[in-house]
Design an enzyme around this catalytic site. Structure first.
Site, PDB file in Angstrom:
ATOM      1  CB  CYS A 385      -8.328  28.037 -34.165  1.00  0.00           C
ATOM      2  SG  CYS A 385      -8.518  29.384 -35.662  1.00  0.00           S
ATOM      3  CB  ALA A 386      -5.420  25.168 -30.166  1.00  0.00           C
TER       4      ALA A 386
END
Length: 476
Positions: A385-386
């Site tokens: 999630c980055a």
């Protein structure tokens, strides 16, 4: 437990045993490809930690007394209300927040907390929110529709470029409302200098939000008083990363912010008086906790905090630094290992126990699958999630990123860039680090047993001939 600490400040053997005895599910046996069942090794704590048994026990005992809070006249409601209020006070004390100037607001998780703040700051398009390339999507996407977002760059190792941060404030002088920054990276374990960043933001008339979802379970936090130039204006974190996975997140910030304007969610619990024409908002934090709140989750978080404080956050940090140093030393001895972020074992105490890496020539998804199906080791793989940060760390070109994005839109994740991530909790051991390193050596040597098929839709690998009835382990 302080009497059981080593002179170095970390946990001694007997204290670690006591900590491990507190972990729910520690002795769970999981199935392997060869038919054996082995004790699960959880090295995915950066995603979620297991529950502490004292937390589970407190929840179980409290359920005997659970009732809807506030406004109820029955004894159970009175008791539940008192405990829920005490949970807010416990969180405030844990981060050193002044309850006269700041409010603790409970919600579902850190993502919801940051989204709440993005609504409550009443941002305009011309306002600037500075965030960084290293953020989790939850501290990036909420700001994009509310203001002008500028991303601060990182170095080749993944650390925040502090010179660029200073220049960004000067470039947008007078327009920066907020610096939204992670306390620590969920990919590299890099800890940001949040006090220095707070001074920088305040010097330029801005506020600072620290996404402490990764940092809070591992380091002592202090928000500070408003007369301190290094104070933190807002903090957000999640109970599910703090050994209390019962659905609670926290936003802490100045009371004056939440006394201005209307809450983004309205309804039961948010008001004192309602007529057909008007509504008068309740006191804080009630006005920001719409509906029946997660009383159980709040109490679970408070109990987890009490246990962590009993262990000692310095002991937590020291123990996890030992594990991180051991893992980094072992990874350096395996041919073809590429570590993302800081690589020096001797500096393990300056970062979190979050280590992301790749084995050259072997897909990260395959490495994670073999660790699970053949060693019973739980890690995480992918982009965590980055996505922008990971692409920067991997050196993915814009052209390559565009090609892969088009593949994903077509439902093909076979070439999804990423890494394998091992992350530690207070209960992990040297032996578990050794198990991971031994399994990685076998993968590197090509001596794993299974034949694995790639699912293009998910980007994950699954072993042929592995059939397990999940209902044999748990079902509703």
């Amino acid at each position: 437990m302080d009497s059981m600490l080593k002179p170095t400040g970390t946990l001694d053997a007997s204290a670690l045993v006591r900590v491990r005895d507190m972990i729910v599910g520690l002795d769970a046996l999981v199935p392997l490809l060869d038919g054996r069942r082995v004790r699960y090794v959880n090295l995915d704590n950066a995603a979620s930690t297991p529950a502490l048994r004292p937390v589970l026990d407190s929840v179980s005992r409290f359920l005997e007394w659970y009732s809807s809070i506030h406004r109820g006249t029955g004894f159970k409601s009175w008791l539940s209300s008192s405990l829920y209020d005490e949970a807010h006070e416990c969180v405030s004390s844990f981060v050193g927040a002044d309850q006269r100037t700041h409010v603790v607001i409970f919600g579902k998780n850190a993502t919801e907390a940051i989204n709440k703040l993005s609504y409550r700051l009443a941002l305009r398009r011309e306002d600037v929110v500075l965030t960084t390339l290293m953020e989790h999507h939850s501290n990036d996407l909420p700001w994009r529709g509310k203001a002008t977002v500028a991303h601060l760059p990182v170095t080749d190792e993944g650390a925040l470029d502090m010179g660029a941060a200073e220049r960004a404030f000067k470039k947008h002088e007078g327009r920066v409302r907020l610096l939204a920054v992670t306390g620590a990276s969920n990919i590299t374990g890099i800890i940001n200098p949040i006090q220095e960043l707070a001074r920088l933001a305040h010097r330029h008339g801005a506020m600072i939000l620290v996404d402490a979802a990764q940092l809070a379970p591992h380091r002592r936090l202090r928000m500070g008083t408003t007369d301190d130039p290094a104070h933190l204006d807002f903090l957000a974190f999640s109970a599910h990363k703090m050994y209390a996975p019962f659905g609670t997140g926290v936003l802490i910030g100045p009371r004056e912010i939440f006394l201005t304007g209307d809450p983004e969610y309205v309804g039961g619990g948010t008001v004192d008086i309602v007529s057909l024409d008007d509504a008068y908002w309740a006191h804080l934090p009630d006005r920001e906790e719409a509906g029946t709140p997660n009383v159980v989750g709040g109490i679970a978080l408070a109990k987890a905090i009490r246990v962590l404080e009993e262990i000692g956050m310095d002991a937590v940090a020291a123990h996890e630094a030992e594990l991180t140093s051991l893992l980094l030393r072992g990874l350096h001895e395996i041919e073809g290992v590429e570590i993302l972020g800081p690589k020096e074992p001797e500096h393990a105490g300056d970062r979190l126990g979050v280590v992301s890496f790749n084995l050259a020539g072997i897909p990260h998804a395959l490495v994670a699958a073999v660790l699970s199906y053949e060693a019973g080791i739980g890690v995480r793989h992918g982009c965590f999630c980055a996505h922008p940060y990971l692409k920067r760390l991997l050196g993915t070109s814009e052209a390559e990123a565009g090609r892969i994005e088009e593949m994903i839109r077509r439902g093909d994740r076979s070439e999804l860039p990423g890494a394998v991530r091992a992350s530690f909790g207070i209960y992990n051991t040297h032996e578990e680090v050794d198990q991971l390193l031994q399994a990685l050596r076998r993968i590197r040597a090509g001596s794993h047993r299974g034949r694995y098929q790639l699912d293009l839709r998910t980007g994950s690998y699954y072993p042929e001939g592995f059939n397990v009835r999940l209902g044999d382990y748990f079902e509703l």
